[in-house]
Enzyme design. Sequence first.
Site, PDB file in Angstrom:
ATOM      1  N   THR A   1      -0.777   2.440   7.024  1.00 48.70           N
ATOM      2  CA  THR A   1      -0.765   1.174   6.294  1.00 48.70           C
ATOM      3  C   THR A   1      -0.771   0.024   7.293  1.00 48.70           C
ATOM      4  O   THR A   1      -0.192   0.132   8.365  1.00 48.70           O
ATOM      5  CB  THR A   1       0.466   1.063   5.365  1.00 48.70           C
ATOM      6  N   GLY A   2      -1.456  -1.050   6.938  1.00 45.91           N
ATOM      7  CA  GLY A   2      -1.529  -2.202   7.843  1.00 45.91           C
ATOM      8  C   GLY A   2      -2.881  -2.870   7.723  1.00 45.91           C
ATOM      9  O   GLY A   2      -3.605  -2.659   6.742  1.00 45.91           O
TER      10      GLY A   2
ATOM     11  N   GLY B   1     -11.089  -1.437   3.132  1.00 47.76           N
ATOM     12  CA  GLY B   1     -10.155  -1.252   4.245  1.00 47.76           C
ATOM     13  C   GLY B   1     -10.142   0.192   4.729  1.00 47.76           C
ATOM     14  O   GLY B   1     -11.078   0.960   4.482  1.00 47.76           O
ATOM     15  N   ASP B   2      -9.075   0.561   5.418  1.00 45.48           N
ATOM     16  CA  ASP B   2      -8.980   1.906   6.005  1.00 45.48           C
ATOM     17  C   ASP B   2      -8.563   2.969   4.991  1.00 45.48           C
ATOM     18  O   ASP B   2      -8.817   4.163   5.202  1.00 45.48           O
ATOM     19  CB  ASP B   2      -7.968   1.898   7.153  1.00 45.48           C
TER      20      ASP B   2
ATOM     21  N   THR C   1       0.867  -1.183   0.000  1.00 44.93           N
ATOM     22  CA  THR C   1       0.000   0.000   0.000  1.00 44.93           C
ATOM     23  C   THR C   1       0.901   1.230   0.000  1.00 44.93           C
ATOM     24  O   THR C   1       1.984   1.193   0.581  1.00 44.93           O
ATOM     25  CB  THR C   1      -0.870  -0.004   1.275  1.00 44.93           C
TER      26      THR C   1
ATOM     27  N   ARG D   1     -15.109  -5.797   0.099  1.00 44.75           N
ATOM     28  CA  ARG D   1     -14.411  -5.408   1.340  1.00 44.75           C
ATOM     29  C   ARG D   1     -13.736  -4.042   1.165  1.00 44.75           C
ATOM     30  O   ARG D   1     -13.101  -3.761   0.148  1.00 44.75           O
ATOM     31  CB  ARG D   1     -13.377  -6.474   1.695  1.00 44.75           C
TER      32      ARG D   1
ATOM     33  N   GLY E   1      -6.306  -3.091   7.723  1.00 39.26           N
ATOM     34  CA  GLY E   1      -7.213  -1.954   7.670  1.00 39.26           C
ATOM     35  C   GLY E   1      -8.317  -1.952   8.697  1.00 39.26           C
ATOM     36  O   GLY E   1      -8.688  -0.894   9.231  1.00 39.26           O
TER      37      GLY E   1
END
Length: 317
Positions: free
Chosen positions: A233-234, A213-214, A183, A211, A236
């Site tokens: 990043t990670g 994510g963040d 990301t 889906r 989410g």
Amino acid sequence: MVVLAVHGGAGGDGPWRGMTDADPQRVACMTALLESLGAQLAAGTLSATDAVTLAVEAMEDEALFNAGLGSVMDESGSVSMDASIMRGEDRAAGAVIGLTASTHPIRVARHLLEQGWPVVLAGPAADEFGAKNGVEQNEAEWFVTDLRRAQWTKWKEQRLRPGATDEEDALLDHDGEEDGWGTVGAVALDVHGNVAAATSTGGMTGKPMGRVGDTPIIGAGTWADERVAVSCTGVGEAFIRTVAAHSMAVHHRTMPLETAGDRVLDEVAPFGGRGGLIAVNTNGEVVMPFQTMLMYRGVYQNGAVEVGIGPSFIQPS
Ligand code: ASP
């Protein structure tokens, strides 16, 4: 003083194992864009918002990062991409969800920011909005690289193995992979003292259809206000449940930037979130904490570029 910082994703467990064969290409991408955009930022020819847009576009173009070309594949084997951008001075923002055709998702988000309303667009309408604003469109296959197809095939085989857990059904794009990180995000401070943040992703390998994510959620993966800009990043879901990027800004009202960054990662961890973030404030301070084995990252500051993957910056050879 101007600052431009970027990340190319965080991930992995255990001690840093050194660079992979593909890492020099990622490092070269980050170094080149930091040198070029950093100099323009310092010359006052780019705003913070322009710098983060162009930085993320450059990383979307690098197939080894998980954004734009080379995004990871979802459970059906398709690519869908999310991105968001925020300008600190007036909190203008743009976010896009589930793009399948736009070469540069961050540019679509930027057009939304400029238009002012709505803040978020999802699905085919978001790609159409991008096309209408001149963002290049591609067939779905154009985004898929051999590396991502190989990762997806591996995920599919493991998932079909009896006894696979739910957790294994949605792997962070880089877990267990030598070459799957990616990301991307950027934060910047310009000569006018304004900050901006931008983040772009293909999400996670094998993610369920639909889906989110963040990354496209303002306040979770991306935030910028009159004091600080943040890109995360990670995993989410954990960054969403802790509203991580906005929490960073709230913490920084009462504590130094470094303490605030560490605090946010501590808050994310109990929710299964491993990852990292980059942040810059209007004083020109920058932090890039991560709690994973590595985070691709780099910064332009005081005319110099530093780039790192593991715990320390890479020494110029
Ligand atoms: N945060 C991204 C997501 O959950 C993934 C990542 O940063 O690696 O979609």
